[in-house]
Design a protein around this motif. Structure first.
Motif, PDB file in Angstrom:
ATOM      1  N   ASN A 127      61.821  26.150  78.700  1.00  0.00           N
ATOM      2  CA  ASN A 127      60.449  25.930  79.164  1.00  0.00           C
ATOM      3  C   ASN A 127      60.276  26.173  81.001  1.00  0.00           C
ATOM      4  N   VAL A 129      59.750  27.861  84.095  1.00  0.00           N
ATOM      5  CA  VAL A 129      59.162  29.261  84.458  1.00  0.00           C
ATOM      6  C   VAL A 129      59.346  29.462  86.016  1.00  0.00           C
ATOM      7  N   TRP A 130      59.825  30.785  86.423  1.00  0.00           N
ATOM      8  CA  TRP A 130      59.964  30.984  88.047  1.00  0.00           C
ATOM      9  C   TRP A 130      58.943  31.769  88.423  1.00  0.00           C
ATOM     10  N   ASP A 131      58.343  32.545  87.524  1.00  0.00           N
ATOM     11  CA  ASP A 131      57.400  33.415  88.006  1.00  0.00           C
ATOM     12  C   ASP A 131      56.238  33.664  86.952  1.00  0.00           C
ATOM     13  N   PRO A 132      55.114  33.037  86.845  1.00  0.00           N
ATOM     14  CA  PRO A 132      54.435  33.098  85.794  1.00  0.00           C
ATOM     15  C   PRO A 132      53.489  34.479  85.768  1.00  0.00           C
ATOM     16  N   ASP A 134      55.187  37.295  85.973  1.00  0.00           N
ATOM     17  CA  ASP A 134      56.454  37.956  85.465  1.00  0.00           C
ATOM     18  C   ASP A 134      56.344  37.960  84.065  1.00  0.00           C
ATOM     19  N   GLY A 137      59.427  35.701  82.805  1.00  0.00           N
ATOM     20  CA  GLY A 137      59.494  34.798  83.907  1.00  0.00           C
ATOM     21  C   GLY A 137      60.007  33.451  83.727  1.00  0.00           C
ATOM     22  N   SER A 138      60.517  33.512  82.404  1.00  0.00           N
ATOM     23  CA  SER A 138      61.047  31.993  82.041  1.00  0.00           C
ATOM     24  C   SER A 138      62.263  32.032  81.417  1.00  0.00           C
ATOM     25  N   ARG A 140      63.247  31.041  78.470  1.00  0.00           N
ATOM     26  CA  ARG A 140      63.246  31.251  77.091  1.00  0.00           C
ATOM     27  C   ARG A 140      62.861  32.752  76.964  1.00  0.00           C
ATOM     28  N   ASP A 141      62.069  33.710  77.861  1.00  0.00           N
ATOM     29  CA  ASP A 141      61.785  34.980  77.813  1.00  0.00           C
ATOM     30  C   ASP A 141      63.111  35.772  77.967  1.00  0.00           C
TER      31      ASP A 141
END
Length: 170
Positions: A127, A129-132, A134, A137-138, A140-141
């Motif tokens: 969960n 997230v470093w850049d919402p 992007d 940006g997580s 998981r992504d």
């Protein structure tokens, strides 16, 4: 925490994703098994530079980018990408045993490094997230992007292998 055993049911989302990733990596091994350097470097359909060997190099580059550069925040140079030339990873996939050995050794080495990164993740880290803003940006992504890339390229490998010797590596 290492990847779950294939026979053990996943206990969480991270285990499930790691199981799929391990299966896709094994699929690449099967699809490339027993091919000569010439077969590994054989191009698909002109003018495409796609080859089994090129895809192995690309998968090494891709895992390195997502797990080492992105998740580990390393500033290492891109693998097989020369001066921003992304096609170099495919053009450089030539029928030479040294190139074959390097590609597979690099791919396996990157997998080991990626697994070390994954071993230090907890299911709750997905969960983060470093850049919402992007698209990826997580954590998981990133994992889903890697599974997506492998899935897509395993389909390419099926077609390439079938064109070489009628097999798909399964």
């Amino acid at each position: 925490m290492s990847a779950p055993e294939p026979s053990a049911p996943p206990t969480n989302e991270l285990d499930s994703i790691r199981r799929w990733l391990a299966d896709l990596r094994a699929s690449v091994e099967r699809k490339s098994d027993g091919l000569s350097p010439e077969q590994l470097a054989a191009r698909s359909v002109p003018p495409s530079s796609l080859s089994v060997l090129g895809l192995v190099r690309h998968l090494a580059q891709m895992e390195h980018f997502w797990f080492v550069k992105t998740l580990s925040r390393s500033d290492e140079p891109q693998l097989y990408v020369e001066d921003g030339d992304w096609d170099a990873q495919f053009r450089g996939a030539v029928a030479d045993q040294a190139v074959v050995d390097d590609a597979f050794a690099t791919w396996r080495s990157v997998q080991a490094r990626a697994d070390e990164v994954l071993d230090h993740l907890d299911a709750s880290d997905l969960n983060f997230v470093w850049d919402p803003e992007d698209r990826i940006g997580s954590v998981r992504d990133v994992l889903l992007q890697v599974v997506y890339e492998y899935s897509r390229h395993c389909g390419h490998l099926d077609l390439l292998r079938e064109a070489i010797d009628g097999r798909t590596g399964e």
